[in-house]
Design an enzyme around this catalytic site. Structure first.
Site, PDB file in Angstrom:
ATOM      1  N   TYR A 182       0.280  -5.958 -38.496  1.00 47.93           N
ATOM      2  CA  TYR A 182       1.551  -5.531 -39.090  1.00 47.93           C
ATOM      3  C   TYR A 182       1.500  -5.625 -40.620  1.00 47.93           C
ATOM      4  O   TYR A 182       0.443  -5.879 -41.203  1.00 47.93           O
ATOM      5  CB  TYR A 182       2.708  -6.321 -38.446  1.00 47.93           C
ATOM      6  CG  TYR A 182       2.795  -5.998 -36.975  1.00 47.93           C
ATOM      7  CD1 TYR A 182       3.184  -4.728 -36.559  1.00 47.93           C
ATOM      8  CD2 TYR A 182       2.401  -6.918 -36.003  1.00 47.93           C
ATOM      9  CE1 TYR A 182       3.204  -4.379 -35.211  1.00 47.93           C
ATOM     10  CE2 TYR A 182       2.421  -6.586 -34.654  1.00 47.93           C
ATOM     11  CZ  TYR A 182       2.828  -5.314 -34.268  1.00 47.93           C
ATOM     12  OH  TYR A 182       2.831  -4.977 -32.936  1.00 47.93           O
ATOM     13  N   ARG A 229       2.107 -16.960 -39.464  1.00 50.68           N
ATOM     14  CA  ARG A 229       1.084 -16.645 -38.465  1.00 50.68           C
ATOM     15  C   ARG A 229       0.051 -15.690 -39.055  1.00 50.68           C
ATOM     16  O   ARG A 229       0.412 -14.736 -39.750  1.00 50.68           O
ATOM     17  CB  ARG A 229       1.726 -15.986 -37.234  1.00 50.68           C
ATOM     18  CG  ARG A 229       0.750 -15.844 -36.086  1.00 50.68           C
ATOM     19  CD  ARG A 229       1.407 -15.360 -34.809  1.00 50.68           C
ATOM     20  NE  ARG A 229       0.745 -15.971 -33.656  1.00 50.68           N
ATOM     21  CZ  ARG A 229       0.686 -15.445 -32.444  1.00 50.68           C
ATOM     22  NH1 ARG A 229       1.286 -14.302 -32.175  1.00 50.68           N
ATOM     23  NH2 ARG A 229       0.043 -16.067 -31.468  1.00 50.68           N
ATOM     24  N   ARG A 316       1.882 -15.299 -22.334  1.00 47.78           N
ATOM     25  CA  ARG A 316       2.226 -14.678 -21.045  1.00 47.78           C
ATOM     26  C   ARG A 316       2.559 -15.668 -19.945  1.00 47.78           C
ATOM     27  O   ARG A 316       3.420 -15.413 -19.120  1.00 47.78           O
ATOM     28  CB  ARG A 316       1.084 -13.757 -20.612  1.00 47.78           C
ATOM     29  CG  ARG A 316       1.039 -12.491 -21.453  1.00 47.78           C
ATOM     30  CD  ARG A 316      -0.286 -11.816 -21.408  1.00 47.78           C
ATOM     31  NE  ARG A 316      -1.310 -12.647 -22.036  1.00 47.78           N
ATOM     32  CZ  ARG A 316      -2.592 -12.359 -22.077  1.00 47.78           C
ATOM     33  NH1 ARG A 316      -3.022 -11.261 -21.499  1.00 47.78           N
ATOM     34  NH2 ARG A 316      -3.454 -13.158 -22.686  1.00 47.78           N
TER      35      ARG A 316
HETATM   36  C1  LIG Z   1       4.597  -8.958 -24.221  1.00 45.55           C
HETATM   37  C2  LIG Z   1       3.957  -9.524 -25.455  1.00 45.55           C
HETATM   38  C3  LIG Z   1       4.576  -9.348 -26.670  1.00 45.55           C
HETATM   39  C4  LIG Z   1       4.021  -9.921 -27.845  1.00 45.55           C
HETATM   40  N1  LIG Z   1       4.709  -9.810 -29.030  1.00 45.55           N
HETATM   41  C5  LIG Z   1       4.282 -10.512 -30.108  1.00 45.55           C
HETATM   42  C6  LIG Z   1       5.098 -10.583 -31.280  1.00 45.55           C
HETATM   43  O1  LIG Z   1       6.217 -10.051 -31.357  1.00 45.55           O
HETATM   44  N2  LIG Z   1       4.606 -11.289 -32.330  1.00 45.55           N
HETATM   45  C7  LIG Z   1       3.380 -11.911 -32.300  1.00 45.55           C
HETATM   46  O2  LIG Z   1       2.978 -12.541 -33.282  1.00 45.55           O
HETATM   47  N3  LIG Z   1       2.611 -11.869 -31.182  1.00 45.55           N
HETATM   48  C8  LIG Z   1       3.042 -11.218 -30.091  1.00 45.55           C
HETATM   49  N4  LIG Z   1       2.301 -11.260 -28.934  1.00 45.55           N
HETATM   50  C9  LIG Z   1       1.054 -12.080 -28.882  1.00 45.55           C
HETATM   51  C10 LIG Z   1       1.360 -13.484 -28.325  1.00 45.55           C
HETATM   52  O3  LIG Z   1       2.121 -14.237 -29.255  1.00 45.55           O
HETATM   53  C11 LIG Z   1       0.069 -14.264 -28.001  1.00 45.55           C
HETATM   54  O4  LIG Z   1      -0.649 -14.486 -29.198  1.00 45.55           O
HETATM   55  C12 LIG Z   1      -0.821 -13.526 -27.004  1.00 45.55           C
HETATM   56  O5  LIG Z   1      -0.054 -13.091 -25.883  1.00 45.55           O
HETATM   57  C13 LIG Z   1      -1.975 -14.425 -26.493  1.00 45.55           C
HETATM   58  O6  LIG Z   1      -1.472 -15.562 -25.856  1.00 45.55           O
HETATM   59  P1  LIG Z   1      -1.452 -15.690 -24.253  1.00 45.55           P
HETATM   60  O7  LIG Z   1      -2.852 -15.449 -23.784  1.00 45.55           O
HETATM   61  O8  LIG Z   1      -0.953 -17.092 -23.987  1.00 45.55           O
HETATM   62  O9  LIG Z   1      -0.509 -14.631 -23.727  1.00 45.55           O
HETATM   63  C14 LIG Z   1       2.799 -10.655 -27.764  1.00 45.55           C
HETATM   64  C15 LIG Z   1       2.174 -10.790 -26.537  1.00 45.55           C
HETATM   65  C16 LIG Z   1       2.725 -10.246 -25.386  1.00 45.55           C
HETATM   66  C17 LIG Z   1       2.032 -10.461 -24.058  1.00 45.55           C
END
Ligand SMILES: Cc1cc2nc3c(=O)[nH]c(=O)nc-3n(C[C@H](O)[C@H](O)[C@H](O)COP(=O)(O)O)c2cc1C
Length: 359
Positions: A182, A229, A316
């Site tokens: 972003y 972040r 997730r």
């Molecule tokens: C549905 C979804 C939406 C996400 N939206 C964002 C977001 O708005 N901002 C962000 O920094 N990361 C976003 N992420 C990334 C998550 O913060 C995280 O870093 C990523 O899912 C990996 O972690 P996990 O394996 O525990 O899911 C998103 C991830 C998912 C699955």
């Protein structure tokens, strides 16, 4: 399989006492009203997950131009503030703490997704050339308009206004989104930033906007309420940071510049370069949050155990399990995530994932 007991040690994050080392990672869910006010059900969604202690919200636009996806929330109008007040009240009543993630999408946007339909803005007029979801189906991201030098400081001021609005809404703090392709990340990466002013060219210049935003927000609301972040080397949004050595140099510099600001935390979405993560750990003076890409359930607390991180946010698993903390403590199975309702679906796939108590 149980996770390392390091997850269950309490932690003090600035002025906030946390009961353990887990947290909710920021996740966009596209349930906001058309004007960017969080939906009423957002209060339920976050309150349901309050046992995670620290909740980092979905990306929230600091201004109209900061929006790129459909139905993402904002935090810059009185209506947004009123909407977020409902969320912060519900989270605090459930003993949680809320940091609103300030996300300006830059070039990762489509005019069909915003009420104003303006072209996206970015460091340089270079398209991400990404397939992007819009109401009329998938379309390519357009070529953005390059921000003028004066406009760049205007965008930093938008972050300040949004941060103040977040605090007015009762948030415990904000997380500046400098990751995942972003706007801030677009300033860092040489293939999206080809500016010739003080915000482009050298590593120092490409880092300047990120540091300016962090300093301005911390000055406005206090460093103890400001986190940031980053995602070194993540190619999201077609960014290319020039390989491992260039990425290390870029982020060692950036983190050294951010360190004196005394922010409450640095949040790393970690693509896997452990040498770089080790340097970041050494350079960073306060709390380090690490989400390691591709980790398995039994590895959730490994970076805590290894001393590489202080907090391990969950994405997730926490989305699909409002009681993910209890499930990890009891070593109970997780609900499966429903991929069809990640980015739409109203209450479905949002506030109806069952807890262990309601199978
Ligand atoms: C549905 C979804 C939406 C996400 N939206 C964002 C977001 O708005 N901002 C962000 O920094 N990361 C976003 N992420 C990334 C998550 O913060 C995280 O870093 C990523 O899912 C990996 O972690 P996990 O394996 O525990 O899911 C998103 C991830 C998912 C699955």
């Amino acid at each position: 399989m149980t996770i390392s007991p390091a997850a269950w040690e309490p932690f003090t994050l600035g002025t906030i006492s946390l009961p353990h080392r887990l947290a909710l990672a920021p996740m966009t869910r596209n349930r906001a009203n058309d004007d960017g006010t969080p939906a009423e059900i957002a209060a339920d969604y976050y309150a349901q997950r309050a046992s995670l202690g620290l909740l980092i919200t979905e990306g929230t636009q600091p201004s109209a131009d900061g929006q790129g996806y459909l139905n993402t929330p904002g935090i810059y109008t009185p209506e947004h503030i009123a909407g977020w007040k409902r969320v912060t009240r519900a989270v605090h009543e459930a003993a949680g703490h809320l940091f609103i993630q300030l996300m300006h999408v830059g070039r990762l946007a489509h005019p069909d997704n915003t009420p104003h339909h303006r072209e996206p803005v970015a460091p340089s007029a270079i398209s991400a050339d990404q397939d992007f979801f819009t109401p009329s189906g998938m379309q390519k991201t357009p070529t953005p308009r390059a921000l003028t030098t004066e406009e760049v400081s205007g965008v930093a001021a938008e972050f300040v206004h949004a941060a103040r609005s977040a605090i007015e809404a009762g948030a415990d703090g904000v997380e500046i989104h400098g990751a995942n392709g972003y706007l801030l990340h677009q300033f860092l990466a040489p293939n999206s930033n080809q500016r010739t002013d003080q915000y482009g060219g050298s590593i120092e210049n490409r880092s300047r906007f990120v540091v300016d935003v962090a300093r301005a927000v911390a000055d406005a609301i206090g460093p103890e309420r400001t986190g940031i972040r980053i995602s070194p080397g993540f190619p999201l949004g077609a960014l290319d940071e020039g390989g491992a050595e260039a990425t290390r140099a870029q982020y060692r510099h950036l983190v050294s510049e951010l360190a004196p600001l005394n922010l409450t935390y640095l949040h790393v979405h970690h693509a896997g370069d452990d040498e770089l993560l080790g340097s970041i750990r050494e350079l960073w003076p306060s709390a380090l949050l690490v989400v390691r890409y591709g980790r398995e359930r039994d590895q959730i607390a490994d970076d805590l155990e290894a001393g590489l991180a202080d907090i391990a946010p969950l994405g997730r698993w926490a989305l699909a399990n409002p009681d993910v903390v209890e499930r990890l403590r009891l070593d109970a199975p997780f609900n499966q995530i429903d991929p069809d309702t990640l980015y739409s679906g109203g209450s479905r796939g949002y506030i109806d994932y069952p807890t262990l108590a309601q199978p």
